[in-house]
Design an enzyme around this catalytic site. Structure first.
Site, PDB file in Angstrom:
ATOM      1  NE  ARG A  27      13.093  19.546  35.801  1.00  0.00           N
ATOM      2  CZ  ARG A  27      13.918  19.090  37.063  1.00  0.00           C
ATOM      3  NH1 ARG A  27      13.942  18.285  37.640  1.00  0.00           N
ATOM      4  NH2 ARG A  27      14.754  19.848  37.661  1.00  0.00           N
ATOM      5  CE  LYS A 484      19.357  14.919  22.707  1.00  0.00           C
ATOM      6  NZ  LYS A 484      20.735  13.851  23.486  1.00  0.00           N
ATOM      7  CG  HIS A 503      31.526  -8.637  13.366  1.00  0.00           C
ATOM      8  ND1 HIS A 503      32.129  -9.399  12.895  1.00  0.00           N
ATOM      9  CD2 HIS A 503      32.638  -7.470  13.260  1.00  0.00           C
ATOM     10  CE1 HIS A 503      33.179  -9.264  12.782  1.00  0.00           C
ATOM     11  NE2 HIS A 503      33.384  -7.344  13.065  1.00  0.00           N
TER      12      HIS A 503
HETATM   13  C1  F6R Z   1      18.428  12.978  26.808  1.00  0.00           C
HETATM   14  C2  F6R Z   1      18.046  12.647  27.653  1.00  0.00           C
HETATM   15  C3  F6R Z   1      19.124  11.736  28.929  1.00  0.00           C
HETATM   16  C4  F6R Z   1      19.799  12.798  31.004  1.00  0.00           C
HETATM   17  C5  F6R Z   1      19.437  11.570  31.449  1.00  0.00           C
HETATM   18  C6  F6R Z   1      21.263  11.628  32.459  1.00  0.00           C
HETATM   19  O1  F6R Z   1      18.170  14.058  25.393  1.00  0.00           O
HETATM   20  O2  F6R Z   1      18.393  14.206  28.171  1.00  0.00           O
HETATM   21  O3  F6R Z   1      19.178  11.083  28.401  1.00  0.00           O
HETATM   22  O4  F6R Z   1      20.725  13.008  29.586  1.00  0.00           O
HETATM   23  O5  F6R Z   1      18.145  11.003  31.936  1.00  0.00           O
HETATM   24  O6  F6R Z   1      20.186  13.094  33.299  1.00  0.00           O
HETATM   25  P1  F6R Z   1      20.861  14.453  33.926  1.00  0.00           P
HETATM   26  O7  F6R Z   1      22.073  14.255  33.132  1.00  0.00           O
HETATM   27  O8  F6R Z   1      19.915  15.164  34.503  1.00  0.00           O
HETATM   28  O9  F6R Z   1      21.594  12.918  34.983  1.00  0.00           O
END
Ligand code: F6R
Length: 607
Positions: A27, A484, A503
């Site tokens: 996180r 990714k 384009h």
């Molecule tokens: C890319 C990724 C982010 C999440 C985005 C939304 O690998 O993980 O782009 O997809 O921040 O997150 P959620 O799905 O938790 O709302």
């Protein structure tokens, strides 16, 4: 984004906190700290960098039964020791950890400084510790309540005060806080991942609630001091689901789990007899579904890309106009909300601030929103009041993988269900049910090609730029493949609809820029082959992600990644898997920190 852990009990809190913070490191991982109430008073230790840096800098004899800790993803102030949480007041007796953003921090800081407070960090959070001190209340929960009344913004906080040994205060507004209920010990965290090794019994705080916690229990009140009735929930996933196991990275583990995740997303939802899907959580009758004239999907990042693919499935199978839009843009453009439009919010975490704000904007204007969500009981899931849980299981790697494919499976189910209420024939429905049932095995087949993909990834890792192209429903697959690759390998990657290449971006094609072309055997196949030829004519290296069977491809592409063929509506699910592995192995080849890529963190709970 950022992680909070707190403990009140009879054990030594320090190892519990360090283990909990390590669980939450996905996180945020730029700095970390703990505040421990020791026999000698409150002791705060902080360190820039990862949890292991904090752990190795802690004094051996640091012990206490009450403590709070934090792992940070910087918003205000660069990641250094000074800006790491916990933050303290002037006297150093109050310590506080915070997730979220205090929007009026500058104004509050000026007022506090004018009143003689000396603030030591550049963070918005520190003002809160000083506001609690300035509240001059005897009881800690009252002091926190008064401080929070002055604050605008979002927060999940945990507070301790050495004048109240044994007591921990937690509060929530827009940033999750969960209480873990143990045997004569209590835990607080921003995410159940930090708690599951200690207890499965949890209580989720709602916005505007404060919890006063000690080893024996907790009491929850509202910000205006009314009692709040709370019930205990049991966490669905055990400790193992949050472990990396034998895999080198969480990302690889989560990629490799996609066959099982797909099975879970489908479990109990397919009806082979009527060629349809049952989605009990929608809370919409067939009559409600018949009234829908349009579908609008909202999400951020990969969730948005999954939404684009979902919109293709829905429009294709139901003939209802459907599209997707980034929730982060939608929320601010004063959107027109139509009563016969079905809005769908997509979020793995169910906590993404922009997606949540978009949901509230729709609801405020009287619209109806469903959630396609992974985390059960998350804020967006609760606020939507209906939707589809994708049941992918905990996703720890910052780069989303299994949540993406499981979301696509959920959209296939929604499209089937909606389609069968409308014009989709029983025969078409049954074909789709049949194809969905085969998906887990087909995903497994693709996963078994990992070593071949690894060889191709070694070549990709030598380049600094790459294109990803696809058409129609495979354009979001290209978007996700590029996303990714860039987020974990840091190779610059751009996605285009294959038809758009000529384009403009074709100018960049050269032997130094490979193109990954998503090439299912669908009605646009021959047209996509023309794009491939245009790239070849400019000597651009080509990696084709396609189905077996066309003998022209081996002579035209430099590398081929094959996936089994499904129903066209489901092809994007299978075609995504090799792109995840391609990104993973490219990043591995480059020695990147795959699960914790630079500048990013899981679950973006700030704007
Ligand atoms: C890319 C990724 C982010 C999440 C985005 C939304 O690998 O993980 O782009 O997809 O921040 O997150 P959620 O799905 O938790 O709302």
């Amino acid at each position: 984004m950022c992680g909070i852990v707190g403990y009140a009990g009879n054990q030594d809190a320090v190892p519990i906190l360090i283990a909990g913070l390590a669980r939450l490191e996905y996180r945020g991982y730029d700095s970390a700290g703990v505040a421990v109430l020791t026999r000698g008073g409150l002791k705060v230790h902080k360190a820039a960098g990862k949890i292991r840096q904090l752990e190795s800098s802690l004094p051996k004899r640091l012990r206490g039964n009450l403590a709070i800790g934090h792992t940070r993803w910087a918003t205000h102030g660069e990641p250094n020791d000074r800006n790491a949480h916990p933050h303290t007041d002037c006297s150093g007796r109050i310590a506080l950890v915070h997730n979220g953003i205090i929007e009026n921090a500058a104004e509050l800081r000026a007022q506090l400084e004018a009143a003689g407070h000396v603030l030591r960090s550049d963070t918005d959070t520190e003002v809160l510790a000083h506001l609690i001190e300035a509240a001059g209340e005897e009881e800690l929960d009252q002091a926190v309540r008064r401080a929070l009344a002055a604050v605008q913004g979002t927060y999940g906080i945990a507070v301790v005060d050495e004048r109240h040994p044994g007591r921990l205060i937690a509060a929530r507004n827009g940033s999750p806080i969960v209480i873990g209920v143990g045997e004569r010990e209590m835990f607080v965290a921003s995410d159940v991942a930090a708690l599951v090794r200690h207890t499965q019994q949890v209580v989720y705080l709602d916005d505007g609630e404060i919890a006063s916690i000690d080893a024996g229990g907790f009491r929850v009140t509202t910000l205006d001091d009314r009692p709040a009735a709370k019930s205990t929930a049991t966490v669905t996933w055990g400790q193992d689901a949050y472990e990396r196991g034998t895999h080198a990275h969480f990302m690889l583990k989560e990629i490799m789990e996609q066959d099982e995740a797909c099975e879970r997303a489908l479990r109990g939802r397919l009806d082979a007899q009527f060629g349809t899907a049952h989605l009990g959580g929608l809370n919409l009758t067939a009559r409600d579904l018949l009234e829908i004239r349009r579908v609008k999907i909202l999400g951020c990042g990969s969730a948005y890309y999954a939404g684009i693919a979902g919109a293709h499935m829905i429009e294709g199978l139901t003939r209802l106009p459907a599209d997707a839009e980034p929730a982060s843009e939608f929320r601010y453009r004063n959107p027109v909300i139509e009563k016969d439009t079905l809005y769908v919010a997509v979020s793995q975490s169910g906590e993404t601030a922009d997606t949540l704000a978009a949901v509230r904007e729709v609801q405020r204007k009287g619209g109806r929103v469903l959630g396609v969500i992974n985390v059960v009981g998350s804020t967006i899931a609760r606020e939507c009041g209906g939707g589809i849980y994708i049941h992918a299981g905990p996703e720890v790697s910052v780069a989303s993988t299994k949540a993406f494919t499981s979301t696509l499976v959920a959209f296939a189910l929604l499209a089937l269900h909606l389609g069968r209420v409308r014009d989709l024939s029983p025969a078409q429905g049954k074909r789709l049910v049949d194809a969905l049932q085969k998906l887990p095995v087909q995903i497994r087949e693709v996963l078994h090609t990992a070593e071949q993909i690894r060889v191709v990834a070694k070549r990709i890792a030598r380049f600094t730029n790459a294109f990803f192209i696809g058409r129609a429903a495979c354009y979001p697959v290209a978007l996700e493949g590029a996303q990714k690759l860039k987020e974990i390998s840091y190779i610059h990657a751009e996605a285009y609809p294959a038809s758009e290449l000529k384009h403009g971006p074709l100018a960049l094609i050269s032997p130094e820029t490979p193109t990954v072309i998503v090439l299912p055997h669908d009605e646009l196949y021959e047209k996509s082959l023309s794009s491939l030829e245009e790239i070849r004519a400019r000597r651009g290296p080509i990696i084709a992600v396609t189905h077996p069977g066309d003998e022209r491809i081996p002579t035209r592409a430099d590398a081929i990644l094959q996936v089994p063929q499904s129903e066209p509506a489901l092809d994007p699910i299978l075609l995504t898997v090799p792109l995840q592995l391609l990104a993973y192995y490219s990043a591995l080849e480059l020695g990147r920190d795959i699960d914790q890529p630079r500048n990013l963190a899981k679950s973006v709970t700030v704007e």
